[in-house]
Design a protein around this motif. Sequence first.
Motif, PDB file in Angstrom:
ATOM      1  N   GLY A  40       0.838  -0.829   0.221  1.00 19.59           N
ATOM      2  CA  GLY A  40       0.055   0.211   0.096  1.00 19.59           C
ATOM      3  C   GLY A  40       0.795   1.438   0.480  1.00 19.59           C
ATOM      4  O   GLY A  40       0.000   2.288   0.357  1.00 19.59           O
ATOM      5  N   SER A  41       2.273   1.130   0.061  1.00 19.31           N
ATOM      6  CA  SER A  41       2.940   2.512  -0.024  1.00 19.31           C
ATOM      7  C   SER A  41       2.210   3.698  -1.172  1.00 19.31           C
ATOM      8  O   SER A  41       2.161   4.158  -0.722  1.00 19.31           O
ATOM      9  CB  SER A  41       4.031   2.123  -0.044  1.00 19.31           C
ATOM     10  N   GLY A  42       1.958   3.293  -2.157  1.00 25.12           N
ATOM     11  CA  GLY A  42       1.830   4.071  -3.691  1.00 25.12           C
ATOM     12  C   GLY A  42       0.499   4.446  -3.558  1.00 25.12           C
ATOM     13  O   GLY A  42      -0.366   5.282  -3.404  1.00 25.12           O
ATOM     14  N   LEU A  43      -0.652   3.119  -2.979  1.00 28.00           N
ATOM     15  CA  LEU A  43      -2.135   3.942  -2.417  1.00 28.00           C
ATOM     16  C   LEU A  43      -2.535   4.565  -1.717  1.00 28.00           C
ATOM     17  O   LEU A  43      -3.033   5.416  -2.127  1.00 28.00           O
ATOM     18  CB  LEU A  43      -2.815   2.230  -2.516  1.00 28.00           C
ATOM     19  N   ILE A  44      -1.460   5.035  -0.528  1.00 35.27           N
ATOM     20  CA  ILE A  44      -1.750   5.901   0.365  1.00 35.27           C
ATOM     21  C   ILE A  44      -1.776   7.325  -0.083  1.00 35.27           C
ATOM     22  O   ILE A  44      -2.438   8.019   0.088  1.00 35.27           O
ATOM     23  CB  ILE A  44      -0.720   5.214   1.684  1.00 35.27           C
ATOM     24  N   ALA A  45      -0.697   7.196  -0.848  1.00 36.89           N
ATOM     25  CA  ALA A  45      -0.491   8.596  -1.625  1.00 36.89           C
ATOM     26  C   ALA A  45      -1.774   8.723  -3.056  1.00 36.89           C
ATOM     27  O   ALA A  45      -1.808   9.729  -2.648  1.00 36.89           O
ATOM     28  CB  ALA A  45       0.456   8.346  -2.608  1.00 36.89           C
ATOM     29  N   ILE A  46      -1.664   8.010  -3.107  1.00 39.11           N
ATOM     30  CA  ILE A  46      -2.927   8.258  -4.144  1.00 39.11           C
ATOM     31  C   ILE A  46      -4.117   8.467  -3.877  1.00 39.11           C
ATOM     32  O   ILE A  46      -5.254   9.323  -4.051  1.00 39.11           O
ATOM     33  CB  ILE A  46      -2.831   6.960  -4.677  1.00 39.11           C
ATOM     34  N   ALA A  47      -4.482   7.652  -2.748  1.00 36.81           N
ATOM     35  CA  ALA A  47      -5.969   7.947  -1.391  1.00 36.81           C
ATOM     36  C   ALA A  47      -5.701   8.849  -0.848  1.00 36.81           C
ATOM     37  O   ALA A  47      -6.587   9.843  -0.951  1.00 36.81           O
ATOM     38  CB  ALA A  47      -5.862   6.993  -0.759  1.00 36.81           C
ATOM     39  N   THR A  48      -4.879   9.900  -1.070  1.00 37.62           N
ATOM     40  CA  THR A  48      -4.913  11.538  -0.035  1.00 37.62           C
ATOM     41  C   THR A  48      -4.945  12.390  -1.135  1.00 37.62           C
ATOM     42  O   THR A  48      -5.292  12.897  -0.692  1.00 37.62           O
ATOM     43  CB  THR A  48      -3.516  11.856   0.320  1.00 37.62           C
ATOM     44  N   ARG A  49      -4.868  12.066  -2.280  1.00 35.27           N
ATOM     45  CA  ARG A  49      -5.667  12.614  -3.403  1.00 35.27           C
ATOM     46  C   ARG A  49      -7.276  13.230  -4.063  1.00 35.27           C
ATOM     47  O   ARG A  49      -7.520  13.314  -4.573  1.00 35.27           O
ATOM     48  CB  ARG A  49      -4.508  12.626  -3.586  1.00 35.27           C
ATOM     49  N   GLY A  50      -7.789  11.109  -3.241  1.00 38.88           N
ATOM     50  CA  GLY A  50      -9.051  11.020  -4.107  1.00 38.88           C
ATOM     51  C   GLY A  50      -9.506   9.836  -3.819  1.00 38.88           C
ATOM     52  O   GLY A  50      -8.634   8.877  -3.245  1.00 38.88           O
ATOM     53  N   PRO A  51     -10.462   8.753  -4.935  1.00 39.15           N
ATOM     54  CA  PRO A  51     -10.565   8.135  -4.848  1.00 39.15           C
ATOM     55  C   PRO A  51      -9.852   6.711  -4.905  1.00 39.15           C
ATOM     56  O   PRO A  51      -8.759   7.037  -6.693  1.00 39.15           O
ATOM     57  CB  PRO A  51     -12.092   8.207  -5.494  1.00 39.15           C
ATOM     58  N   ALA A  52      -9.867   6.422  -4.422  1.00 40.56           N
ATOM     59  CA  ALA A  52      -8.471   5.516  -5.708  1.00 40.56           C
ATOM     60  C   ALA A  52      -9.063   3.376  -5.948  1.00 40.56           C
ATOM     61  O   ALA A  52      -9.512   2.784  -4.270  1.00 40.56           O
ATOM     62  CB  ALA A  52      -7.328   4.802  -4.474  1.00 40.56           C
ATOM     63  N   ILE A  53      -8.846   2.922  -6.392  1.00 44.75           N
ATOM     64  CA  ILE A  53      -9.062   1.287  -6.473  1.00 44.75           C
ATOM     65  C   ILE A  53      -7.420   0.676  -6.235  1.00 44.75           C
ATOM     66  O   ILE A  53      -6.715   0.951  -7.115  1.00 44.75           O
ATOM     67  CB  ILE A  53      -9.349   1.160  -7.733  1.00 44.75           C
ATOM     68  N   GLY A  54      -7.198  -0.821  -5.757  1.00 45.97           N
ATOM     69  CA  GLY A  54      -5.939  -1.546  -5.531  1.00 45.97           C
ATOM     70  C   GLY A  54      -5.800  -2.444  -5.680  1.00 45.97           C
ATOM     71  O   GLY A  54      -6.967  -2.880  -5.211  1.00 45.97           O
ATOM     72  N   TYR A  55      -5.007  -2.919  -6.485  1.00 44.25           N
ATOM     73  CA  TYR A  55      -5.740  -4.635  -7.031  1.00 44.25           C
ATOM     74  C   TYR A  55      -4.048  -5.302  -6.563  1.00 44.25           C
ATOM     75  O   TYR A  55      -2.971  -4.533  -6.355  1.00 44.25           O
ATOM     76  CB  TYR A  55      -5.300  -4.824  -8.268  1.00 44.25           C
ATOM     77  N   GLU A  56      -4.399  -6.745  -5.688  1.00 42.66           N
ATOM     78  CA  GLU A  56      -3.026  -6.770  -5.112  1.00 42.66           C
ATOM     79  C   GLU A  56      -3.583  -8.631  -4.745  1.00 42.66           C
ATOM     80  O   GLU A  56      -4.350  -9.144  -4.367  1.00 42.66           O
ATOM     81  CB  GLU A  56      -2.470  -6.607  -4.077  1.00 42.66           C
ATOM     82  N   LEU A  57      -2.893  -9.100  -5.877  1.00 35.25           N
ATOM     83  CA  LEU A  57      -3.076 -10.563  -6.020  1.00 35.25           C
ATOM     84  C   LEU A  57      -2.668 -11.788  -4.792  1.00 35.25           C
ATOM     85  O   LEU A  57      -3.183 -12.590  -4.400  1.00 35.25           O
ATOM     86  CB  LEU A  57      -2.791 -11.594  -7.070  1.00 35.25           C
ATOM     87  N   ASP A  58      -1.658 -10.832  -4.014  1.00 33.70           N
ATOM     88  CA  ASP A  58      -1.405 -11.859  -2.401  1.00 33.70           C
ATOM     89  C   ASP A  58      -2.032 -11.396  -1.451  1.00 33.70           C
ATOM     90  O   ASP A  58      -2.191 -10.338  -1.372  1.00 33.70           O
ATOM     91  CB  ASP A  58       0.011 -11.738  -2.240  1.00 33.70           C
ATOM     92  N   PRO A  59      -2.959 -12.199  -0.689  1.00 38.24           N
ATOM     93  CA  PRO A  59      -4.146 -12.204  -0.099  1.00 38.24           C
ATOM     94  C   PRO A  59      -3.181 -11.364   1.094  1.00 38.24           C
ATOM     95  O   PRO A  59      -4.189 -10.824   2.160  1.00 38.24           O
ATOM     96  CB  PRO A  59      -4.310 -13.210   0.574  1.00 38.24           C
ATOM     97  N   VAL A  60      -2.258 -11.712   1.807  1.00 38.73           N
ATOM     98  CA  VAL A  60      -1.537 -11.476   2.594  1.00 38.73           C
ATOM     99  C   VAL A  60      -1.200 -10.157   2.412  1.00 38.73           C
ATOM    100  O   VAL A  60      -1.394  -8.895   3.008  1.00 38.73           O
ATOM    101  CB  VAL A  60      -0.120 -11.854   2.948  1.00 38.73           C
ATOM    102  N   ARG A  61      -0.850  -9.356   1.585  1.00 38.30           N
ATOM    103  CA  ARG A  61       0.038  -7.828   1.128  1.00 38.30           C
ATOM    104  C   ARG A  61      -1.434  -7.366   1.234  1.00 38.30           C
ATOM    105  O   ARG A  61      -1.735  -5.756   1.827  1.00 38.30           O
ATOM    106  CB  ARG A  61       0.438  -7.890  -0.190  1.00 38.30           C
ATOM    107  N   LEU A  62      -2.396  -7.752   0.920  1.00 39.34           N
ATOM    108  CA  LEU A  62      -3.596  -6.720   0.459  1.00 39.34           C
ATOM    109  C   LEU A  62      -4.217  -6.897   1.523  1.00 39.34           C
ATOM    110  O   LEU A  62      -4.724  -5.405   1.748  1.00 39.34           O
ATOM    111  CB  LEU A  62      -5.104  -7.841  -0.363  1.00 39.34           C
ATOM    112  N   GLN A  63      -4.130  -7.539   2.648  1.00 37.17           N
ATOM    113  CA  GLN A  63      -4.824  -7.514   3.883  1.00 37.17           C
ATOM    114  C   GLN A  63      -3.618  -6.585   4.559  1.00 37.17           C
ATOM    115  O   GLN A  63      -3.909  -5.016   5.592  1.00 37.17           O
ATOM    116  CB  GLN A  63      -4.526  -8.462   4.485  1.00 37.17           C
TER     117      GLN A  63
END
Length: 169
Positions: free
Chosen positions: A37-60
């Motif tokens: 989520g490091s990049g997703l955090i930066a995106i989500a601070t600016r607006g809506p975001a969708i994150g895709y991740e295949l690994d269930p642990v990383r997704l959690q």
Amino acid sequence: LFVREALEQATIEGLARYHASLFPEGELVVDMTAGIGSGLIAIATRGPAIGYELDPVRLQYARYNLSVYGLEAELRGEDSVAADWQVEFAVADPARREGGERTYDPAHFSPRPDAVAKRMSVLRLGAMKLTPMMFDDTLQSLGPHLEYVSYQSECREALVMMGKEARPT
């Protein structure tokens, strides 16, 4: 929270903010490779975001790491290249590890850069973070705009941009 391999690949906070700044504030942005989520955090601070991740642990972990900042994003445990999403902006950071070791062969990145570039080519703007150790002609074949990005006096990434708003280098 993190797993070692994902932390080794996580985008540095300052660079993640730069990536997010490439997209209009308030616009929905897809993170095709959310990881922890490091990049997703930066995106989500600016607006809506969708994150895709295949690994269930990383997704959690991405979900948890977003919550630490009081942020939310829609998280999907599926292949971002094959998924049906209709947005205009996306970012990707394909995994460059194989058996715990770095690889510089794009055929072994996940997802493959050529597949990401094809998916992003129809967007308004897509940005793909890659290693600056790749051959220039390989990087240039992926999109019309290439930036080498340094952080704290060190070249950290090659950023390939594609889509209708990508300006040729």
